[in-house]
Design a protein around this motif. Structure first.
Motif, short mmCIF file in Angstrom:
data_model
loop_
_atom_site.label_atom_id
_atom_site.label_comp_id
_atom_site.label_asym_id
_atom_site.label_seq_id
_atom_site.Cartn_x
_atom_site.Cartn_y
_atom_site.Cartn_z
N VAL A 94 0.85 -1.19 0.00
CA VAL A 94 0.00 0.00 0.00
C VAL A 94 0.89 1.24 0.00
O VAL A 94 1.83 1.34 0.80
CB VAL A 94 -0.94 0.02 1.23
N SER A 95 0.60 2.19 -0.88
CA SER A 95 1.35 3.44 -0.97
C SER A 95 0.73 4.51 -0.08
O SER A 95 -0.51 4.61 0.00
CB SER A 95 1.38 3.94 -2.42
N HIS A 96 1.58 5.31 0.56
CA HIS A 96 1.12 6.35 1.48
C HIS A 96 1.89 7.64 1.22
O HIS A 96 3.11 7.61 1.05
CB HIS A 96 1.34 5.93 2.93
N PRO A 97 1.21 8.80 1.26
CA PRO A 97 1.91 10.07 1.06
C PRO A 97 2.69 10.53 2.28
O PRO A 97 3.60 11.35 2.16
CB PRO A 97 0.78 11.05 0.73
N ASP A 98 2.32 10.06 3.49
CA ASP A 98 3.00 10.51 4.71
C ASP A 98 2.75 9.49 5.82
O ASP A 98 1.95 8.56 5.68
CB ASP A 98 2.51 11.89 5.15
N ALA A 99 3.46 9.66 6.94
CA ALA A 99 3.36 8.72 8.05
C ALA A 99 1.97 8.75 8.69
O ALA A 99 1.49 7.72 9.19
CB ALA A 99 4.44 9.02 9.09
N HIS A 100 1.32 9.90 8.68
CA HIS A 100 -0.02 10.00 9.26
C HIS A 100 -0.99 9.09 8.51
O HIS A 100 -1.83 8.41 9.12
CB HIS A 100 -0.51 11.44 9.21
N THR A 101 -0.87 9.05 7.19
CA THR A 101 -1.75 8.21 6.39
C THR A 101 -1.49 6.73 6.65
O THR A 101 -2.41 5.91 6.57
CB THR A 101 -1.57 8.52 4.90
N VAL A 102 -0.23 6.38 6.96
CA VAL A 102 0.07 5.00 7.33
C VAL A 102 -0.79 4.58 8.52
O VAL A 102 -1.39 3.50 8.55
CB VAL A 102 1.57 4.83 7.66
N GLU A 103 -0.86 5.46 9.50
CA GLU A 103 -1.61 5.17 10.72
C GLU A 103 -3.11 5.07 10.45
O GLU A 103 -3.77 4.13 10.88
CB GLU A 103 -1.32 6.25 11.76
#
Length: 218
Positions: free
Chosen positions: A173-182
């Motif tokens: 899964v691709s994420h733009p930032d660490a917040h989106t990972v969470e």
């Protein structure tokens, strides 16, 4: 060595990865050497190379080099370039050295062919098909990836190893930032359709599985 064959941009079939642990005594040198190796391979074979930091690997923090490739000819070019890093002809600086052998794998993309540059962060869920016939696990994994895309509205790549661990499945899964990972992790755990799919496909997988978090370095 230069890659003399021209390939249609964006038509990817495989993802090649090579990973190894960093030198905990000299982590700064490991990251510097890793970036230099990525740059040298990219110039040599004309294939974009992405370097990732994987801090929660089983051996500790690892470096992961990845490349999207279109056929096994490109894989062979990458192989030759990867092994050329153990050179001893630099009088001013020792050859690139890492503390453990590299572990390589070749993932065949089943769904979610990547488009555009790699994201700043990715999470990868790794599982292994139960039994010798992985066809049912692949069909189930494809459905799961589609549901993840629907829920997250984000790119999700699903594939199975061609070379490397047999029967290894990966959802990336691709994420733009660490917040989106969470937030993405919470959304997937709360989605009832994905919960039902996980229960439905549990018998298709071996008990072992792993979750990876990777941060792009170049």
């Amino acid at each position: 060595m230069q890659c003399g064959t021209h390939f249609q941009a964006g038509v990817y079939v495989y993802v090649h990865t090579a990973r190894c642990a960093i030198d905990n005594g000299r982590p700064d040198r490991s990251f510097t050497d890793g970036l230099e190796l990525a740059e040298r391979i990219e110039v040599s074979v004309a294939i974009p190379i992405t370097l990732w930091s994987a801090p929660f690997a089983s051996t500790g923090t690892e470096l992961v080099w990845s490349a999207r490739i279109q056929n096994l000819v490109q894989m062979d070019l990458l192989q030759a370039a990867l092994y050329s890093d153990y050179r001893e002809n630099d009088r001013f600086r020792p050859a690139v050295q890492f503390p453990a052998p590299r572990v390589e794998a070749l993932l065949e993309i089943i769904s979610g062919v990547p488009v555009g540059p790699p994201a700043p962060f990715v999470t990868a869920r790794i599982a292994y098909a139960a039994g010798d016939d992985a066809s049912d696990a692949i069909a189930w994994g494809t459905n799961l990836a589609e549901e993840q895309r629907r829920t997250l509205k984000s790119p999700v790549m699903f594939g199975i190893n061609v070379f490397g661990d047999d029967g290894r499945l990966a959802w990336v899964v691709s994420h733009p930032d660490a917040h989106t990972v969470e937030t993405a992790g919470r959304m997937l755990k709360a989605d009832p359709t994905i919960k039902a799919l996980m229960d439905e496909g549990r018998h298709l997988l071996q008990p072992r599985r792993r979750q990876h978090y990777l941060r792009r370095l170049n």
